[in-house]
Design a protein around this motif. Structure first.
Motif, PDB file in Angstrom:
ATOM      1  N   UNK B  34       0.839  -1.195   0.000  1.00 34.74           N
ATOM      2  CA  UNK B  34       0.000   0.000   0.000  1.00 34.74           C
ATOM      3  C   UNK B  34       0.875   1.247   0.000  1.00 34.74           C
ATOM      4  N   UNK B  36       0.681   5.427   0.883  1.00 38.33           N
ATOM      5  CA  UNK B  36      -0.062   6.464   1.595  1.00 38.33           C
ATOM      6  C   UNK B  36       0.650   7.798   1.418  1.00 38.33           C
ATOM      7  N   UNK B  38       1.105  11.410   3.494  1.00 37.51           N
ATOM      8  CA  UNK B  38       0.905  12.029   4.792  1.00 37.51           C
ATOM      9  C   UNK B  38       1.345  13.480   4.746  1.00 37.51           C
ATOM     10  N   UNK B  42      -3.115  12.380   9.751  1.00 35.32           N
ATOM     11  CA  UNK B  42      -3.145  10.948   9.457  1.00 35.32           C
ATOM     12  C   UNK B  42      -2.819  10.682   7.992  1.00 35.32           C
ATOM     13  N   UNK B  43      -2.166   9.557   7.708  1.00 39.75           N
ATOM     14  CA  UNK B  43      -1.914   9.174   6.321  1.00 39.75           C
ATOM     15  C   UNK B  43      -3.224   8.968   5.566  1.00 39.75           C
ATOM     16  N   UNK B  45      -4.887   7.189   2.101  1.00 39.30           N
ATOM     17  CA  UNK B  45      -4.660   6.051   1.214  1.00 39.30           C
ATOM     18  C   UNK B  45      -4.541   6.504  -0.237  1.00 39.30           C
ATOM     19  N   UNK B  48      -3.484   0.358  -3.401  1.00 45.69           N
ATOM     20  CA  UNK B  48      -3.137  -0.965  -2.902  1.00 45.69           C
ATOM     21  C   UNK B  48      -2.809  -1.849  -4.088  1.00 45.69           C
ATOM     22  N   UNK B  88       4.419   7.218   2.202  1.00 42.46           N
ATOM     23  CA  UNK B  88       4.706   6.007   2.976  1.00 42.46           C
ATOM     24  C   UNK B  88       4.312   4.770   2.188  1.00 42.46           C
TER      25      UNK B  88
END
Lengths: 115, 112
Positions: B34, B36, B38, B42-43, B45, B48, B88
């Protein structure tokens, strides 16, 4: 839609004090996670749970305990806080994996300072 | 022990440039990778990936996974200042290894 809610959002502790961070999710997710994030360190997994009544250690579990008595709640406890536990803590959840359901849903984070 | 390594650690480019971020991994019972973004909290999405060679695309962002060589790349074309963030990468396992392990992230800064 509440999603993942963390309380408290900010807390200052003295060394040796104890506290509990609460994570609540209303999406009926099986998996829940606690991460800590420090500058330049990314997200490090503390503990996680794959279902009610089960918990497992992540990569940095020392100094923390967790409980998952109810499916929707995942508690992170610090029994005797240390300055090294100053960090931002993120809770996350996700449903049991089928194809395409690996996304983590994050809370807003809890900033903890230990003096 | 599962491991995720991202490179570069940081990157500064001019608006309009194209960037490629890298993520290599070692994980038991690999299930998914995955990405992300940031910014301040919060990260959020992005993608995926579960299958090799299939590109996922969303606007100017795209990503692909190579399960044989154990890595993924995230491409951002025509970068904008709003792309400045930490990106991330995380990998997830299965069959007794359901934890998600994150890399340290790549800090991307876009100069106007």
């Amino acid at each position: 839609n509440a999603g993942v809610t963390q309380t408290p959002k900010f807390r200052v502790l003295k060394t040796g004090q104890s506290m509990t961070l609460l994570c609540a999710q209303d999406m009926n997710h099986e998996y829940m996670y606690w991460y800590r994030q420090d500058p330049g360190m990314g997200l490090r997994l503390i503990h996680y749970s794959v279902g009610e009544g089960t918990t497992a250690k992540g990569e940095v579990p020392d100094g923390y305990n967790v409980s998952r008595l109810k499916k929707q709640n995942f508690l992170l406890g610090l029994e005797s806080a240390a300055p090294s536990q100053t960090s931002v803590y993120f809770c996350a959840s996700r449903p049991r994996q089928g194809v395409g359901t690996g996304e983590l849903f994050f809370g807003e984070g809890s900033r903890l300072t230990v003096l | 022990e599962d491991k995720v390594v991202q490179s570069p650690l940081s990157l500064v480019v001019h608006e309009g440039d194209t960037v490629t971020l890298n993520c290599s991994y070692e994980v038991t019972n690999f299930r998914s990778l995955l990405w992300y973004k940031q910014e301040k909290k919060a990260p959020t999405f992005l993608f995926m990936l579960t299958s090799s060679g299939i590109e996922k695309k969303s606007g100017r962002l795209s990503s692909i996974l190579d399960k044989k060589e154990l890595f993924s790349i995230l491409n951002i074309t025509a970068t904008q200042t709003g792309d400045s963030a930490v990106y991330l990468c995380a990998v997830g396992g299965n069959f007794g290894n359901e934890k998600l392990t994150f890399g340290t992230g790549t800090r991307l800064t876009i100069i106007p």
